[in-house]
Enzyme design. Structure first.
Site, PDB file in Angstrom:
ATOM      1  N   LYS A 128      43.712  32.635  52.524  1.00 45.95           N
ATOM      2  CA  LYS A 128      44.907  32.249  54.412  1.00 45.95           C
ATOM      3  C   LYS A 128      43.906  30.632  54.107  1.00 45.95           C
ATOM      4  CE  LYS A 128      43.891  36.358  56.045  1.00 45.95           C
ATOM      5  NZ  LYS A 128      45.126  36.811  56.873  1.00 45.95           N
ATOM      6  N   MET A 181      34.112  27.170  59.847  1.00 41.94           N
ATOM      7  CA  MET A 181      35.171  27.162  60.592  1.00 41.94           C
ATOM      8  C   MET A 181      36.184  26.430  62.124  1.00 41.94           C
ATOM      9  SD  MET A 181      36.263  30.481  58.785  1.00 41.94           S
ATOM     10  CE  MET A 181      35.141  31.454  58.954  1.00 41.94           C
ATOM     11  N   ASP A 214      40.684  33.456  46.405  1.00 48.01           N
ATOM     12  CA  ASP A 214      41.357  33.047  47.718  1.00 48.01           C
ATOM     13  C   ASP A 214      40.963  31.468  48.091  1.00 48.01           C
ATOM     14  OD1 ASP A 214      39.301  31.973  48.621  1.00 48.01           O
ATOM     15  OD2 ASP A 214      38.545  33.100  50.132  1.00 48.01           O
TER      16      ASP A 214
HETATM   17  C1  LIG Z   1      36.543  31.856  54.881  1.00 52.87           C
HETATM   18  S1  LIG Z   1      35.317  31.510  55.730  1.00 52.87           S
HETATM   19  C2  LIG Z   1      34.530  31.493  54.140  1.00 52.87           C
HETATM   20  C3  LIG Z   1      32.933  31.500  54.032  1.00 52.87           C
HETATM   21  C4  LIG Z   1      32.516  31.984  52.782  1.00 52.87           C
HETATM   22  N1  LIG Z   1      33.263  33.475  52.884  1.00 52.87           N
HETATM   23  C5  LIG Z   1      31.600  31.726  52.266  1.00 52.87           C
HETATM   24  O1  LIG Z   1      30.265  32.405  52.231  1.00 52.87           O
HETATM   25  O2  LIG Z   1      31.186  30.491  51.928  1.00 52.87           O
HETATM   26  C6  LIG Z   1      36.006  29.542  55.342  1.00 52.87           C
HETATM   27  C7  LIG Z   1      34.971  28.868  56.043  1.00 52.87           C
HETATM   28  O3  LIG Z   1      33.646  28.270  55.177  1.00 52.87           O
HETATM   29  C8  LIG Z   1      33.625  27.300  54.855  1.00 52.87           C
HETATM   30  N2  LIG Z   1      33.265  26.412  53.474  1.00 52.87           N
HETATM   31  C9  LIG Z   1      33.654  27.240  51.873  1.00 52.87           C
HETATM   32  N3  LIG Z   1      33.373  26.486  51.430  1.00 52.87           N
HETATM   33  C10 LIG Z   1      32.866  25.487  51.773  1.00 52.87           C
HETATM   34  C11 LIG Z   1      32.496  23.692  51.217  1.00 52.87           C
HETATM   35  N4  LIG Z   1      32.732  23.963  50.209  1.00 52.87           N
HETATM   36  N5  LIG Z   1      32.168  23.249  52.149  1.00 52.87           N
HETATM   37  C12 LIG Z   1      31.761  23.708  53.064  1.00 52.87           C
HETATM   38  N6  LIG Z   1      32.155  23.947  53.776  1.00 52.87           N
HETATM   39  C13 LIG Z   1      32.291  25.069  53.052  1.00 52.87           C
HETATM   40  C14 LIG Z   1      34.172  26.490  55.649  1.00 52.87           C
HETATM   41  O4  LIG Z   1      33.320  26.142  57.129  1.00 52.87           O
HETATM   42  C15 LIG Z   1      34.973  26.948  55.996  1.00 52.87           C
HETATM   43  O5  LIG Z   1      36.141  26.740  56.900  1.00 52.87           O
END
Ligand SMILES: C[S@@+](CC[C@H](N)C(=O)[O-])C[C@H]1O[C@@H](n2cnc3c(N)ncnc32)[C@H](O)[C@@H]1O
Length: 263
Positions: free
Chosen positions: A71, A185, A49
């Site tokens: 996405k 998010m 992803d």
């Molecule tokens: C669809 S969710 C996926 C979450 C992911 N499965 C997890 O456990 O971190 C996507 C959100 O995760 C957060 N996110 C993911 N990677 C990030 C990063 N490197 N820094 C900050 N926020 C992050 C943000 O809020 C982003 O909008």
């Protein structure tokens, strides 16, 4: 990778026609699990992803086929059914399939839906957890998820539902628990969320920390208070992906960060 087998049991071989749903952590490849590194070194097909750091993809076998199936908020992206179909089709082709997702596949990652699709299709699968960005980003910023003095629970909440489906949040009720909330998010909806938190009785002085692009290039950390959260996010032009830590734990960064060695 080899380790003394009395310490690290041998890694399971990825079988042809099998799918591994693997978490890639927040970005820094050093935060991958050993199982994730093993899967990258074994898979014929990697379906990843948007949040999987490009450095991590370079750990895949040279001959592996890479498919982007992410996405991207606000931009055209494959729907979940297409992604499920791609994963199933690759497994049916007899490939060793690595479905690689940012963070943990079962935390706001639709890993559960993908696992159900594999179950329906009769495809064997394995789940490999990863470090979820909310907890990892907070920890690396010097914010413990819990301390005995501040909280006995921590809430992980998604600020927006990508497809507008699913159960609506009761933000006021979450605020009324008095427990810290780590928002994923949430940038697009932050104004509404803050208003609901205040209606739920949260103090405007509650500490809040925003961490964007955690562990990646361009990581930014913004320390503020709930009353200034919306304005500060706008004036600092914070961009996704970001997590927002709201609650007493956020103030601990000021205490711990000065003693932390740089990553
Ligand atoms: C669809 S969710 C996926 C979450 C992911 N499965 C997890 O456990 O971190 C996507 C959100 O995760 C957060 N996110 C993911 N990677 C990030 C990063 N490197 N820094 C900050 N926020 C992050 C943000 O809020 C982003 O909008």
């Amino acid at each position: 990778m080899s380790f003394p087998p009395d310490i690290v049991p041998p890694f399971p071989e990825m079988q042809l026609g099998e799918v591994w749903l693997v978490g890639a952590g927040p970005g820094d490849p050093r935060l991958l699990t050993l199982m994730a590194v093993h899967a990258l070194a074994s898979a014929d097909t990697v379906i990843h992803d948007a949040l999987v750091d490009p450095r991590i993809l370079r750990l895949a076998r040279e001959s592996a086929e890479l498919h982007f199936a992410g996405k991207r908020g606000g931009r055209p992206s494959p729907n979940q059914r297409d992604i499920n179909e791609l994963i199933v089709a690759e497994a049916k082709r007899g490939r060793r399939v690595l479905r690689l997702k940012g963070g943990d596949p079962f935390v706001f990652g639709r890993g559960g839906e993908e696992a159900e699709a594999l179950l329906r299709a009769g495809i064997p699968f394995r789940i490999v957890p990863g470090l979820t960005s909310g907890l990892a980003a907070a920890a690396l910023a010097g914010i413990p998820a819990t301390t005995r003095e501040t909280n006995h629970a921590v809430i992980l909440a998604a600020g927006h539902r990508a497809d507008g489906d699913g159960a609506a949040h009761a933000w006021e009720a979450l605020a009324a628990t008095g427990q810290p909330i780590i928002l994923y998010m949430a940038l697009a909806q932050i104004e509404e969320i803050v208003a609901a938190f205040l209606r739920g009785g949260m103090s405007p002085d509650t500490p809040a920390t925003v961490i964007s692009h955690a562990t990646g290039e361009g990581e930014r950390i913004l320390e503020t208070r709930v009353s200034a959260l919306v304005v500060d996010i706008q004036s600092a032009a914070i961009e996704a992906p970001a997590v927002i830590v709201v609650g007493s734990i956020a103030a601990l960064r000021a205490v711990l960060a000065p003693g932390m060695v740089k990553p």
